[in-house]
Write a protein that holds these residues in place. Structure first.
Motif, short mmCIF file in Angstrom:
data_model
loop_
_atom_site.label_atom_id
_atom_site.label_comp_id
_atom_site.label_asym_id
_atom_site.label_seq_id
_atom_site.Cartn_x
_atom_site.Cartn_y
_atom_site.Cartn_z
N SER A 80 -3.94 10.17 3.16
CA SER A 80 -3.86 8.71 3.06
C SER A 80 -3.54 8.26 1.64
O SER A 80 -3.98 8.87 0.67
N VAL A 81 -2.77 7.18 1.53
CA VAL A 81 -2.51 6.53 0.25
C VAL A 81 -2.73 5.04 0.41
O VAL A 81 -2.62 4.49 1.50
N GLU A 82 -3.06 4.40 -0.71
CA GLU A 82 -3.17 2.95 -0.76
C GLU A 82 -2.05 2.43 -1.64
O GLU A 82 -1.87 2.89 -2.77
N HIS A 83 -1.31 1.49 -1.12
CA HIS A 83 -0.17 0.96 -1.87
C HIS A 83 -0.52 -0.36 -2.55
O HIS A 83 -1.51 -1.02 -2.21
N SER A 84 0.34 -0.73 -3.47
CA SER A 84 0.28 -2.06 -4.09
C SER A 84 1.71 -2.55 -4.24
O SER A 84 2.64 -1.77 -4.43
N VAL A 85 1.86 -3.87 -4.12
CA VAL A 85 3.17 -4.49 -4.27
C VAL A 85 2.98 -5.86 -4.90
O VAL A 85 2.09 -6.61 -4.51
N TYR A 86 3.80 -6.14 -5.90
CA TYR A 86 3.74 -7.42 -6.61
C TYR A 86 5.15 -7.90 -6.89
O TYR A 86 6.01 -7.12 -7.28
N VAL A 87 5.36 -9.19 -6.70
CA VAL A 87 6.66 -9.81 -6.93
C VAL A 87 6.47 -10.96 -7.90
O VAL A 87 5.53 -11.75 -7.77
N ALA A 88 7.39 -11.07 -8.87
CA ALA A 88 7.35 -12.16 -9.83
C ALA A 88 7.37 -13.50 -9.09
O ALA A 88 8.05 -13.64 -8.07
#
Length: 162
Positions: A80-88
């Motif tokens: 398992s992995v935990e992702h992160s995503v961020y957009v300006a």
């Protein structure tokens, strides 16, 4: 706009997006902005573990980024992995968040991962909807487990098989 692997040259843009989220949103549950040395160490750690950091860029401008890391540091969670995503802020509403998360699926599969997890603030309806569109399902909700800006926050876990 292109998606590509992040380089050290992208770190100031990644830092600006990260710190904006720290200061102006509940997407990151930190109260204090960080510095370039922190983001540089973060990128080096991701690379050392063969975990991607992908940026959405127009020319030299970083519009968003996504990555994943270990979900929990125990052997039993190795799939398992935990992702992160961020957009300006100025680049939101263009579909970049979805494209960035989707770009993480193949690299995760390539290193044997079977499940991707997102930990999302309960009131973040845009992120919850994005994850639902991408095939994530809610698998847990932890009411009032965090705090930021003087308010209690819920943590919603969503996951997707890879």
């Amino acid at each position: 706009m292109i998606l590509r692997d992040a380089t050290a040259h992208d770190l100031p843009g990644i830092l600006a997006i990260y710190n904006h989220a720290v200061l102006h949103s509940t997407a990151i549950w930190n109260d204090t902005p960080t510095d370039l040395a922190n983001r540089s160490a973060w990128l080096a750690d991701r690379r050392a573990k063969s975990y991607p950091v992908i940026v959405a860029a127009e020319g030299d401008e970083v519009l968003g980024y996504a990555s994943f890391g270990d979900f929990r540091p125990f052997d039993g969670f190795r799939i398992s992995v935990e992702h992160s995503v961020y957009v300006a802020e100025h680049a939101r509403g263009r579909g970049l968040g979805g494209k960035l998360v989707e770009a993480l699926f193949e690299p995760a599969r390539a290193i044997g991962k079977k499940v991707m997890i997102g930990g999302i603030t309960g009131g973040n309806t845009a992120s919850l909807a994005l994850h639902t569109r991408l095939g994530f399902v809610e698998t847990g909700r932890m009411p009032g487990i965090g705090t930021k800006f003087g308010q209690r926050l819920d943590l919603v876990f969503m996951q997707r098989g890879l």
